[in-house]
Write a protein that holds these residues in place. Structure first.
Motif, PDB file in Angstrom:
ATOM      1  N   PRO A   1       1.802  10.168  -3.384  1.00 45.87           N
ATOM      2  CA  PRO A   1       0.645  10.420  -3.986  1.00 45.87           C
ATOM      3  C   PRO A   1       0.208   9.194  -5.022  1.00 45.87           C
ATOM      4  N   GLY A   2      -0.918   8.907  -4.957  1.00 44.45           N
ATOM      5  CA  GLY A   2      -1.225   7.519  -5.647  1.00 44.45           C
ATOM      6  C   GLY A   2      -1.448   6.169  -4.825  1.00 44.45           C
ATOM      7  N   SER A   3      -0.649   6.267  -3.665  1.00 45.53           N
ATOM      8  CA  SER A   3      -0.619   5.073  -2.871  1.00 45.53           C
ATOM      9  C   SER A   3      -1.665   4.918  -1.829  1.00 45.53           C
ATOM     10  N   ARG A   4      -2.050   3.818  -1.292  1.00 44.81           N
ATOM     11  CA  ARG A   4      -3.169   3.848  -0.609  1.00 44.81           C
ATOM     12  C   ARG A   4      -2.769   4.288   0.745  1.00 44.81           C
ATOM     13  N   SER A   5      -1.464   3.875   1.217  1.00 46.64           N
ATOM     14  CA  SER A   5      -0.891   4.633   2.541  1.00 46.64           C
ATOM     15  C   SER A   5      -1.092   5.901   2.848  1.00 46.64           C
TER      16      SER A   5
ATOM     17  N   VAL B   1       9.624   3.008   9.270  1.00 44.11           N
ATOM     18  CA  VAL B   1       9.212   3.568  10.470  1.00 44.11           C
ATOM     19  C   VAL B   1       8.141   4.689  10.167  1.00 44.11           C
ATOM     20  N   GLY B   2       7.301   4.963  11.045  1.00 44.16           N
ATOM     21  CA  GLY B   2       6.245   5.956  10.813  1.00 44.16           C
ATOM     22  C   GLY B   2       5.297   5.835   9.778  1.00 44.16           C
ATOM     23  N   HIS B   3       4.935   4.538   9.288  1.00 45.04           N
ATOM     24  CA  HIS B   3       3.969   4.226   8.570  1.00 45.04           C
ATOM     25  C   HIS B   3       2.571   4.199   9.424  1.00 45.04           C
ATOM     26  N   PRO B   4       1.428   4.642   8.562  1.00 44.08           N
ATOM     27  CA  PRO B   4      -0.008   4.518   9.218  1.00 44.08           C
ATOM     28  C   PRO B   4       0.017   3.285  10.089  1.00 44.08           C
TER      29      PRO B   4
ATOM     30  N   HIS C   1       0.748  -1.163  -0.147  1.00 44.84           N
ATOM     31  CA  HIS C   1      -0.035   0.038  -0.186  1.00 44.84           C
ATOM     32  C   HIS C   1       0.851   1.173  -0.174  1.00 44.84           C
ATOM     33  N   PHE C   2       2.121   1.273   0.293  1.00 41.87           N
ATOM     34  CA  PHE C   2       3.025   2.312   0.403  1.00 41.87           C
ATOM     35  C   PHE C   2       3.810   2.595  -0.867  1.00 41.87           C
ATOM     36  N   CYS C   3       3.574   1.596  -1.894  1.00 38.23           N
ATOM     37  CA  CYS C   3       4.538   1.667  -2.845  1.00 38.23           C
ATOM     38  C   CYS C   3       4.018   1.945  -4.217  1.00 38.23           C
ATOM     39  N   THR C   4       4.871   2.695  -5.217  1.00 39.79           N
ATOM     40  CA  THR C   4       4.181   3.199  -6.297  1.00 39.79           C
ATOM     41  C   THR C   4       4.914   2.360  -7.507  1.00 39.79           C
ATOM     42  N   ILE C   5       5.727   1.362  -7.408  1.00 40.57           N
ATOM     43  CA  ILE C   5       6.661   0.700  -8.372  1.00 40.57           C
ATOM     44  C   ILE C   5       5.742   0.011  -9.461  1.00 40.57           C
TER      45      ILE C   5
ATOM     46  N   MET D   1       0.000  -1.710   5.806  1.00 45.72           N
ATOM     47  CA  MET D   1       0.930  -2.056   4.527  1.00 45.72           C
ATOM     48  C   MET D   1       0.682  -2.925   3.361  1.00 45.72           C
ATOM     49  N   GLY D   2      -0.436  -3.761   3.517  1.00 51.98           N
ATOM     50  CA  GLY D   2      -0.914  -4.528   2.589  1.00 51.98           C
ATOM     51  C   GLY D   2       0.030  -5.847   2.558  1.00 51.98           C
TER      52      GLY D   2
END
Length: 437
Positions: A334-338, A300-303, A156-160, A269-270
């Motif tokens: 921007p564009g990631s779920r996180s 660190v610091g992720h939702p 969820h944090f990644c745009t790759i 994070m999914g």
């Protein structure tokens, strides 16, 4: 005769693409220059994965633009263009040409006859193969070997996946052909890279997976070390662990982007595996090869990361005792779920990052101190760039560019060759050694 200057930014996969870009241009009769002022085209091969990488790319682009002489042209290529496309073309008038990953194979033609449309963009489908010229730019005796492009995961944090597309694995025969060609040039260490190496072949039902491919790469004449990098822990299974641990020539080195160990954060994070399952994975590796090297990556610091979750992460870091660790503070991309979820403040994330890395510094120092007196194989790299009166290299436990180095204080091992050395001293992240005759 046209001259180009190429600046590669970002990860090892990006470096491999840059080497192919340079190789294609050289094959077309271009000349390469290490001095921007001597080039006709200035090419910036960009990363666009996270905000700091975007900022670095923009800073380098603007710096080259400000210093270029009349008549020089500027091309921006790679992931930054793939991520922002038309928006980037509108906001970056300094670039004469912008080329997304899906059009990199057309770069020589685009530079030779720049199109009226500055933006060359297409979905990423192809991947450079063994027939594509490549100009190696790494140190003596080692190179990266890219097995696939794209990613099948949806963290969820990644745009790759949005930038590089779905997983596309190269045919095994093509990989082996490139490995043989690289080995014939004097390379003895192949560092295997991909967005997720452990998923190699999962999109090719007719071909081998990584566990089956590793022995074939290790058997290439001239190759002494094969190091797998970036093994997604959600799909790392016993069969692949066994192949890494038991195949002669394959280094028992596990580069694991665990990202976290607290279940609420892993869910946000999914990720599919729990913290307990990740720790069991570590236990399985160490049971099979107690001397295996563990490199981790943490975020660190992720939702979802409160005080309790960060405490759980710190406890896990102490329990695992990584040999090497990279850690980063969460950036909402921007564009990631996180990016749509509430997260700790950037200041708190940075404070936690510093706490984490202070703990790892002590762990690293202890792990390296335990190696003093041991004899280890070392890939020599020649005179040290900062201290030319001493030599340096990397032991088999140190991956290039990320794991520290070994300073050779006595002896003159031939660059690009593997030598035996005795570890004589240690520091927080680096070692000292003497060559063993």
């Amino acid at each position: 005769m046209a001259v180009f200057y190429l600046l590669n930014l970002g990860c090892a996969k990006n470096l491999v693409e840059g080497e192919h870009l340079a190789g294609m241009l050289l094959a077309e009769g271009w000349l390469a220059s290490e001095r921007p002022e001597a080039a006709d085209w200035l090419i910036v091969n960009t990363c666009g994965f996270i905000r700091p990488a975007v900022d670095e790319a923009i800073d380098n682009i603007l710096e080259l633009h400000d210093e270029r002489r009349p008549g020089q042209r500027l091309a921006v290529v790679g992931c930054l263009v793939g991520r922002y496309g038309r928006k980037l073309a509108r906001s970056l008038p300094e670039a004469d040409l912008l080329v997304a990953p899906g059009r990199l194979g057309d770069l020589p033609a685009l530079l030779a006859a720049p199109p009226a449309q500055r933006l060359a963009i297409a979905p990423p489908r192809a991947i450079f193969d063994a027939a594509t010229p490549r100009a190696l730019s790494t140190g003596p005796g080692w190179a990266y070997l890219r097995l696939s492009d794209g990613c099948r995961h949806r963290c969820h944090f990644c745009t790759i996946p949005a930038i590089r597309g779905p997983l596309r694995s190269r045919p095994a025969a093509d990989i082996l052909a490139e490995a043989e060609a690289v080995a014939q040039s004097g390379v003895v260490e192949l560092n295997l890279v991909a967005q997720d190496l452990s998923s190699y072949g999962h999109d090719r039902p007719d071909g081998p997976d990584l566990a089956a491919l590793l022995p074939q790469i290790a058997a290439v004449p001239g190759v002494a070390w094969v190091r797998p990098l970036y093994l997604h822990p959600d799909v790392l299974e016993t069969r692949l662990i066994r192949a890494i641990c038991q195949t002669p020539g394959v280094l028992p080195y596990f580069d694991l982007p665990l990202q976290h160990l607290a279940d609420p954060v892993l869910r946000a994070m999914g990720r599919r595996r729990t913290g307990a399952q990740l720790l069991a994975l570590i236990d399985e590796i160490r049971a099979m090869r107690p001397e295996a090297v563990l490199r981790g990556t943490l975020l660190v610091g992720h939702p979802g990361e409160g005080a309790a979750e960060f405490t759980r992460l710190m406890r896990g870091v102490e329990e695992i005792a990584f040999d090497h660790l990279g850690a980063f503070a969460f950036c909402p991309e921007p564009g990631s779920r996180s990016a749509r979820l509430p997260a700790p403040s950037p200041e708190l994330a940075q404070e936690r990052l510093e706490t984490l890395m202070a703990a790892q510094r002590a762990i690293s120092a202890g792990k390296l101190a335990a190696q003093v007196g041991q004899q280890l194989s070392l890939l020599a790299q020649g005179p040290h760039p900062d201290h030319p009166y001493v030599r340096w290299g990397r032991t088999w436990r140190q991956a290039p560019e990320v794991d520290g180095q070994t300073i050779v204080t006595d002896g003159d091992p031939a660059p690009g060759r593997i030598h035996l050395c005795r570890i004589s001293a240690s520091h927080d992240y680096d070692l000292e050694a003497v060559a063993v005759a």
